[in-house]
Design a protein around this motif. Structure first.
Motif, PDB file in Angstrom:
ATOM      1  N   THR A  35       0.851  -1.190   0.000  1.00  0.00           N
ATOM      2  CA  THR A  35       0.000   0.000   0.000  1.00  0.00           C
ATOM      3  C   THR A  35       0.885   1.236   0.000  1.00  0.00           C
ATOM      4  N   ASP A  41      -3.057  10.504   2.488  1.00  0.00           N
ATOM      5  CA  ASP A  41      -3.137   9.852   3.795  1.00  0.00           C
ATOM      6  C   ASP A  41      -2.742  10.826   4.905  1.00  0.00           C
ATOM      7  N   HIS A  60      -5.041   4.078   1.216  1.00  0.00           N
ATOM      8  CA  HIS A  60      -6.064   4.002   0.161  1.00  0.00           C
ATOM      9  C   HIS A  60      -5.555   3.500  -1.181  1.00  0.00           C
ATOM     10  N   GLU A  61      -4.238   3.458  -1.418  1.00  0.00           N
ATOM     11  CA  GLU A  61      -3.776   2.913  -2.698  1.00  0.00           C
ATOM     12  C   GLU A  61      -3.091   1.587  -2.411  1.00  0.00           C
ATOM     13  N   PHE A  86      -9.009   4.295  -5.825  1.00  0.00           N
ATOM     14  CA  PHE A  86      -9.281   4.806  -4.480  1.00  0.00           C
ATOM     15  C   PHE A  86     -10.714   5.283  -4.338  1.00  0.00           C
ATOM     16  N   GLN A 109     -14.340   5.304  -0.001  1.00  0.00           N
ATOM     17  CA  GLN A 109     -12.897   5.385  -0.201  1.00  0.00           C
ATOM     18  C   GLN A 109     -12.193   4.732   0.989  1.00  0.00           C
ATOM     19  N   PRO A 110     -11.545   3.586   0.775  1.00  0.00           N
ATOM     20  CA  PRO A 110     -10.764   3.002   1.872  1.00  0.00           C
ATOM     21  C   PRO A 110      -9.766   4.028   2.408  1.00  0.00           C
ATOM     22  N   GLY A 111      -9.659   4.097   3.716  1.00  0.00           N
ATOM     23  CA  GLY A 111      -8.739   5.051   4.318  1.00  0.00           C
ATOM     24  C   GLY A 111      -9.345   6.416   4.565  1.00  0.00           C
ATOM     25  N   PHE A 112     -10.595   6.616   4.111  1.00  0.00           N
ATOM     26  CA  PHE A 112     -11.271   7.894   4.336  1.00  0.00           C
ATOM     27  C   PHE A 112     -12.699   7.645   4.841  1.00  0.00           C
ATOM     28  N   GLY A 116      -8.776   1.797   6.229  1.00  0.00           N
ATOM     29  CA  GLY A 116      -8.030   1.612   5.003  1.00  0.00           C
ATOM     30  C   GLY A 116      -6.994   0.512   5.025  1.00  0.00           C
ATOM     31  N   SER A 117      -5.995   0.678   4.163  1.00  0.00           N
ATOM     32  CA  SER A 117      -5.078  -0.403   3.807  1.00  0.00           C
ATOM     33  C   SER A 117      -3.743  -0.385   4.534  1.00  0.00           C
ATOM     34  N   CYS A 148      -4.123   4.655  -7.126  1.00  0.00           N
ATOM     35  CA  CYS A 148      -4.294   6.088  -6.886  1.00  0.00           C
ATOM     36  C   CYS A 148      -3.362   6.915  -7.748  1.00  0.00           C
TER      37      CYS A 148
END
Length: 354
Positions: A35, A41, A60-61, A86, A109-112, A116-117, A148
């Motif tokens: 990631t 981030d 997120h990526e 993302f 959105q993973p991480g938001f 997330g990752s 991303c």
């Protein structure tokens, strides 16, 4: 599972044990193999994104292996190698129906919008809409940026920017997305001017195909003697296409100031509310008939053209990855993004053995 968690904005996160995610009805759980450590981030960790709720896991990526899928997922199974945009689209709203999943009206959105990752596993929604398969010979560390920075740069240069061979392209900010934009524009036959304050970043930009490098630390602002002025001089009247790949009022204004008549500015870097809205030279936009465009990721269905160029070796995102770290090193690396310019792309490998 182990994950990077923060409970206060701006306070250094810690690695701890948290429950593993479960796949939703039409979602998937991905075992995260790599990631990217991205400035977005950092913005989330600082509290600049209204979607982030505490406690939180950033990231997120990503690229990895499908661990589990929900009962309504038709196209993916455990063991598949994947990445994911993302912006995870719903696949059902009017924007998705028009093919514009990158601006989905019900996006996650993973991480938001959820954890997330920066973890051993991450949940992804609407798997059939959002997952992108990876070839066996593409390293996970390389593929992480395709979720991303690299995909974002590809759409910004090719689709939104409409780059053409022989055009001058200026890229303001040569971090991960900026270096990606330099590489992509050069591969498309454009002549690229890379602008940054870091000598190391400019060195990398040159290796990615930049024809000219401009040290913005020696030429601040957007007026006479500035980096924008250097772009105007170098290109014989201004760039045809210019991108703000950093995201600051200064780089946004400089990007517009360095355009020629009827040039195109694409805003790629985030401009969080905490920095204030940039003061744009709208008289120049009107007088020179400039285009001012935004670019927000890339939909999963648009990946094949980019993947073909990566597979053929025309694009080499592997050259942008300059460091790989383990999960335990991620908290300090995330915090350092506020002051360190960095060099290239750092990827976090959550299952990396110490």
């Amino acid at each position: 599972m182990r994950a990077v968690v923060f409970e206060e904005f701006g306070r250094v996160p810690e690695v701890r044990e948290v429950p593993e995610p479960a796949a939703s009805e039409d979602g998937a759980v991905i075992r995260v193999e790599a990631t990217g450590l991205c400035r977005s981030d950092w913005h989330g960790w600082m509290g600049h994104d209204p979607d982030v709720r505490l406690p939180h896991v950033p990231g997120h990526e990503l690229a990895g292996i499908v661990e589990a899928v929900g009962p309504r997922v038709a196209n993916w199974r455990a063991g598949d190698r994947v990445t994911v945009p993302f912006v995870c689209a719903c696949g059902r709203c009017p924007s998705c129906a028009a093919g514009d999943q990158q601006v989905c009206e019900r996006q996650t959105q993973p991480g938001f919008t959820h954890w997330g990752s920066f973890a051993e596993y991450v949940r992804v929604e609407h798997a059939d809409v959002n997952l992108v398969g990876l070839p066996d010979d593409l390293a996970f560390g390389t593929a992480a940026g395709l979720g991303c920075r690299f995909a974002t740069a590809f759409r910004a240069v090719v689709a939104q920017g409409r780059v053409a061979p022989g055009e001058w392209v200026a890229v303001h900010g040569c971090g991960g997305v900026g270096l990606s934009a330099v590489m992509i524009a050069a591969a498309c036959g454009a002549r690229v001017v890379a602008v940054d304050v870091s000598a190391e970043a400019l060195e990398l930009a040159e290796s990615c195909g930049a024809a000219v490098c401009v040290d913005a630390s020696a030429r601040p602002g957007s007026g006479p003697g500035s980096a924008a002025d250097a772009v105007l001089e170098t290109t014989g009247g201004g760039a045809h296409l210019s991108l703000d790949a950093l995201g600051s009022p200064q780089t946004c204004a400089a990007s517009i100031a360095g355009l020629r008549r009827r040039g195109r500015h694409v805003q790629v870097g985030l401009l969080p509310a905490v920095t204030g809205d940039p003061a744009l030279p709208m008289s120049r936009v009107v007088g020179l008939e400039l285009e001012v465009l935004g670019s927000h990721g890339m939909a999963a269905h648009a990946y094949p053209a980019m993947m073909d160029m990566v597979g053929s070796g025309i694009l080499r995102p592997d050259r942008l990855v300059t460091a790989a770290i383990g999960l335990d090193e991620a908290p300090a690396a995330l915090a350092a993004m506020g002051t360190a310019t960095g060099r290239g792309v750092t990827v976090v490998e959550p299952h990396r053995k110490v």
